[in-house]
Design a protein around this motif. Structure first.
Motif, PDB file in Angstrom:
ATOM      1  N   VAL A  75     -26.006   6.010   0.646  1.00  0.00           N
ATOM      2  CA  VAL A  75     -27.063   5.341   1.418  1.00  0.00           C
ATOM      3  C   VAL A  75     -26.763   5.516   2.906  1.00  0.00           C
ATOM      4  CG1 VAL A  75     -28.166   3.139   1.914  1.00  0.00           C
ATOM      5  CG2 VAL A  75     -27.416   3.636  -0.404  1.00  0.00           C
ATOM      6  N   VAL A  76     -27.784   5.871   3.667  1.00  0.00           N
ATOM      7  CA  VAL A  76     -27.655   5.997   5.120  1.00  0.00           C
ATOM      8  C   VAL A  76     -27.729   4.589   5.734  1.00  0.00           C
ATOM      9  CG1 VAL A  76     -28.678   7.003   7.197  1.00  0.00           C
ATOM     10  CG2 VAL A  76     -28.729   8.275   5.041  1.00  0.00           C
ATOM     11  N   ALA A  77     -26.858   4.329   6.692  1.00  0.00           N
ATOM     12  CA  ALA A  77     -26.843   3.007   7.350  1.00  0.00           C
ATOM     13  C   ALA A  77     -28.165   2.763   8.076  1.00  0.00           C
ATOM     14  CB  ALA A  77     -25.690   2.938   8.331  1.00  0.00           C
ATOM     15  N   THR A  78     -28.647   1.538   7.932  1.00  0.00           N
ATOM     16  CA  THR A  78     -29.925   1.166   8.567  1.00  0.00           C
ATOM     17  C   THR A  78     -29.695   0.021   9.559  1.00  0.00           C
ATOM     18  OG1 THR A  78     -30.404  -0.370   6.775  1.00  0.00           O
ATOM     19  CG2 THR A  78     -31.290   1.866   6.571  1.00  0.00           C
ATOM     20  N   TYR A  79     -30.704  -0.185  10.419  1.00  0.00           N
ATOM     21  CA  TYR A  79     -30.618  -1.213  11.460  1.00  0.00           C
ATOM     22  C   TYR A  79     -31.818  -2.157  11.416  1.00  0.00           C
ATOM     23  CZ  TYR A  79     -27.058   1.938  13.123  1.00  0.00           C
ATOM     24  OH  TYR A  79     -25.947   2.727  13.201  1.00  0.00           O
ATOM     25  N   PHE A  80     -32.308  -2.426  10.207  1.00  0.00           N
ATOM     26  CA  PHE A  80     -33.448  -3.344  10.082  1.00  0.00           C
ATOM     27  C   PHE A  80     -33.090  -4.739  10.594  1.00  0.00           C
ATOM     28  CE2 PHE A  80     -34.663  -0.394   6.534  1.00  0.00           C
ATOM     29  CZ  PHE A  80     -35.830   0.061   7.114  1.00  0.00           C
ATOM     30  N   GLU A  81     -31.886  -5.210  10.237  1.00  0.00           N
ATOM     31  CA  GLU A  81     -31.517  -6.574  10.638  1.00  0.00           C
ATOM     32  C   GLU A  81     -31.373  -6.682  12.151  1.00  0.00           C
ATOM     33  OE1 GLU A  81     -27.735  -4.354  10.331  1.00  0.00           O
ATOM     34  OE2 GLU A  81     -29.432  -4.511   8.994  1.00  0.00           O
ATOM     35  N   ALA A  82     -30.872  -5.648  12.803  1.00  0.00           N
ATOM     36  CA  ALA A  82     -30.731  -5.696  14.266  1.00  0.00           C
ATOM     37  C   ALA A  82     -32.096  -5.757  14.938  1.00  0.00           C
ATOM     38  CB  ALA A  82     -29.952  -4.484  14.759  1.00  0.00           C
ATOM     39  N   ALA A  83     -33.037  -4.932  14.462  1.00  0.00           N
ATOM     40  CA  ALA A  83     -34.381  -4.931  15.055  1.00  0.00           C
ATOM     41  C   ALA A  83     -35.058  -6.279  14.825  1.00  0.00           C
ATOM     42  CB  ALA A  83     -35.212  -3.803  14.456  1.00  0.00           C
ATOM     43  N   GLY A  84     -34.920  -6.837  13.627  1.00  0.00           N
ATOM     44  CA  GLY A  84     -35.537  -8.130  13.338  1.00  0.00           C
ATOM     45  C   GLY A  84     -34.933  -9.265  14.144  1.00  0.00           C
ATOM     46  N   VAL A  85     -33.617  -9.242  14.308  1.00  0.00           N
ATOM     47  CA  VAL A  85     -32.953 -10.300  15.073  1.00  0.00           C
ATOM     48  C   VAL A  85     -33.331 -10.216  16.545  1.00  0.00           C
ATOM     49  CG1 VAL A  85     -30.683 -11.039  15.906  1.00  0.00           C
ATOM     50  CG2 VAL A  85     -31.035 -10.650  13.482  1.00  0.00           C
ATOM     51  N   ILE A  86     -33.448  -9.022  17.095  1.00  0.00           N
ATOM     52  CA  ILE A  86     -33.848  -8.882  18.510  1.00  0.00           C
ATOM     53  C   ILE A  86     -35.218  -9.504  18.736  1.00  0.00           C
ATOM     54  CG2 ILE A  86     -34.565  -7.209  20.262  1.00  0.00           C
ATOM     55  CD1 ILE A  86     -32.306  -5.400  19.245  1.00  0.00           C
ATOM     56  N   VAL A  87     -36.176  -9.162  17.875  1.00  0.00           N
ATOM     57  CA  VAL A  87     -37.535  -9.688  18.035  1.00  0.00           C
ATOM     58  C   VAL A  87     -37.535 -11.204  17.864  1.00  0.00           C
ATOM     59  CG1 VAL A  87     -39.855  -9.683  17.035  1.00  0.00           C
ATOM     60  CG2 VAL A  87     -38.629  -7.536  17.330  1.00  0.00           C
ATOM     61  N   THR A  88     -36.827 -11.693  16.865  1.00  0.00           N
ATOM     62  CA  THR A  88     -36.801 -13.141  16.611  1.00  0.00           C
ATOM     63  C   THR A  88     -36.190 -13.901  17.774  1.00  0.00           C
ATOM     64  OG1 THR A  88     -36.589 -12.682  14.254  1.00  0.00           O
ATOM     65  CG2 THR A  88     -36.028 -14.895  14.976  1.00  0.00           C
ATOM     66  N   LEU A  89     -35.094 -13.416  18.312  1.00  0.00           N
ATOM     67  CA  LEU A  89     -34.456 -14.117  19.426  1.00  0.00           C
ATOM     68  C   LEU A  89     -35.315 -14.094  20.689  1.00  0.00           C
ATOM     69  CD1 LEU A  89     -30.703 -13.105  19.025  1.00  0.00           C
ATOM     70  CD2 LEU A  89     -31.771 -15.295  18.513  1.00  0.00           C
ATOM     71  N   LEU A  91     -38.623 -13.903  20.803  1.00  0.00           N
ATOM     72  CA  LEU A  91     -39.740 -14.819  20.581  1.00  0.00           C
ATOM     73  C   LEU A  91     -39.284 -16.275  20.685  1.00  0.00           C
ATOM     74  CD1 LEU A  91     -41.657 -13.058  17.682  1.00  0.00           C
ATOM     75  CD2 LEU A  91     -42.404 -13.322  20.044  1.00  0.00           C
ATOM     76  N   LEU A  92     -38.117 -16.579  20.133  1.00  0.00           N
ATOM     77  CA  LEU A  92     -37.586 -17.936  20.235  1.00  0.00           C
ATOM     78  C   LEU A  92     -37.331 -18.303  21.698  1.00  0.00           C
ATOM     79  CD1 LEU A  92     -36.466 -20.480  18.815  1.00  0.00           C
ATOM     80  CD2 LEU A  92     -34.253 -19.322  18.765  1.00  0.00           C
ATOM     81  N   GLY A  93     -36.802 -17.369  22.471  1.00  0.00           N
ATOM     82  CA  GLY A  93     -36.578 -17.621  23.900  1.00  0.00           C
ATOM     83  C   GLY A  93     -37.866 -17.880  24.644  1.00  0.00           C
ATOM     84  N   GLN A  94     -38.916 -17.148  24.304  1.00  0.00           N
ATOM     85  CA  GLN A  94     -40.198 -17.366  24.978  1.00  0.00           C
ATOM     86  C   GLN A  94     -40.794 -18.717  24.609  1.00  0.00           C
ATOM     87  OE1 GLN A  94     -42.677 -13.948  24.198  1.00  0.00           O
ATOM     88  NE2 GLN A  94     -41.829 -12.852  25.947  1.00  0.00           N
ATOM     89  N   VAL A  95     -40.635 -19.134  23.342  1.00  0.00           N
ATOM     90  CA  VAL A  95     -41.132 -20.450  22.937  1.00  0.00           C
ATOM     91  C   VAL A  95     -40.390 -21.550  23.690  1.00  0.00           C
ATOM     92  CG1 VAL A  95     -41.189 -22.075  20.995  1.00  0.00           C
ATOM     93  CG2 VAL A  95     -41.979 -19.735  20.676  1.00  0.00           C
ATOM     94  N   LEU A  96     -39.072 -21.423  23.793  1.00  0.00           N
ATOM     95  CA  LEU A  96     -38.289 -22.427  24.522  1.00  0.00           C
ATOM     96  C   LEU A  96     -38.653 -22.451  26.002  1.00  0.00           C
ATOM     97  CD1 LEU A  96     -34.794 -21.965  22.849  1.00  0.00           C
ATOM     98  CD2 LEU A  96     -36.445 -23.797  22.472  1.00  0.00           C
ATOM     99  N   GLU A  97     -38.913 -21.277  26.577  1.00  0.00           N
ATOM    100  CA  GLU A  97     -39.310 -21.214  27.985  1.00  0.00           C
ATOM    101  C   GLU A  97     -40.646 -21.903  28.208  1.00  0.00           C
ATOM    102  OE1 GLU A  97     -40.371 -17.887  31.418  1.00  0.00           O
ATOM    103  OE2 GLU A  97     -39.844 -17.239  29.396  1.00  0.00           O
ATOM    104  N   LEU A  98     -41.615 -21.661  27.326  1.00  0.00           N
ATOM    105  CA  LEU A  98     -42.924 -22.304  27.471  1.00  0.00           C
ATOM    106  C   LEU A  98     -42.814 -23.815  27.307  1.00  0.00           C
ATOM    107  CD1 LEU A  98     -45.213 -19.771  25.587  1.00  0.00           C
ATOM    108  CD2 LEU A  98     -45.116 -20.210  28.038  1.00  0.00           C
ATOM    109  N   ARG A  99     -41.971 -24.257  26.380  1.00  0.00           N
ATOM    110  CA  ARG A  99     -41.785 -25.696  26.199  1.00  0.00           C
ATOM    111  C   ARG A  99     -41.158 -26.312  27.442  1.00  0.00           C
ATOM    112  NH1 ARG A  99     -38.496 -27.541  21.101  1.00  0.00           N
ATOM    113  NH2 ARG A  99     -40.348 -26.665  20.098  1.00  0.00           N
ATOM    114  N   ALA A 100     -40.176 -25.636  28.026  1.00  0.00           N
ATOM    115  CA  ALA A 100     -39.535 -26.158  29.239  1.00  0.00           C
ATOM    116  C   ALA A 100     -40.517 -26.203  30.398  1.00  0.00           C
ATOM    117  CB  ALA A 100     -38.318 -25.300  29.594  1.00  0.00           C
TER     118      ALA A 100
END
Length: 194
Positions: A75-89, A91-100
């Motif tokens: 199996v070739v190594a994949t980076y799905f989790e890295a791409a998903g975590v980047i987007v999630t973090l 988006l979470l940062g933008q939500v926290l910024e808007l709340r602040a």
């Protein structure tokens, strides 16, 4: 627990909505920043997520295209989790910024609500100055409604007598000195040059 090939397809299924649907605004902003030649954070996010997801998608669907040195247990190594975590973090940062920002705006509104709507002017002795101009509206040249407002908020310049302000030419000369006075003071303190 799970075969490596099955794990890759589970990661593909979980990362696809995150990297395609949730990250779509990042892609739009990344393309706009490249088009306007004004690179920013969204350029980096869009490039990183799209490359990680595209590489991983190709590795999951067509692993035979990669050399054997890229494979681990077939199996070739994949980076799905890295791409998903980047987007999630992000988006979470933008939500926290808007709340602040929202909390800051409401706090500023509450502070402005604490500001007094009326003010009274006191003389040096601590008493309110009483004069004919503050008691009767027509004597000040104001209408009756404006005179009431002048007495309650001291917004009219004619509502309070100017005699309560203390000013003298000596106090002005102490607070400000003319350029001629300053230059003559400098001349008197500067050492003589021969």
């Amino acid at each position: 627990l799970v075969a490596p090939r099955v794990r890759v397809f589970i990661e593909l299924g979980l990362a696809t909505p995150v990297c395609l649907w949730a990250a779509w605004p990042f892609y739009v902003r990344a393309v706009a920043s490249v088009r306007h030649r004004h690179l920013n954070m969204f350029t980096l996010i869009g490039l990183g997520v799209s490359v990680a997801y595209g590489y991983s998608l190709l590795a999951a669907l067509a692993p035979d295209l990669f050399p054997s040195s890229f494979r681990d247990d077939g199996v070739v190594a994949t980076y799905f989790e890295a791409a998903g975590v980047i987007v999630t973090l992000i988006l979470l940062g933008q939500v926290l910024e808007l709340r602040a920002r929202g909390q800051t705006s409401s706090a500023i509104r509450k502070l402005l609500g604490l500001a007094p709507t009326a003010a009274r002017r006191l003389a040096d002795d601590g008493e309110e100055p009483t004069s004919r101009s503050t008691r009767s509206g027509p004597a000040t040249g104001c209408g009756s409604a404006r005179a009431r407002r002048c007495r309650s908020t001291a917004s009219c310049s004619r509502a309070t007598p100017r005699s309560t302000r203390r000013w003298s030419p000596a106090s002005r000369s102490r607070s400000r000195s003319s350029p001629a006075t300053v230059s003559s003071a400098r001349r008197s303190t500067a050492p003589a040059r021969w």
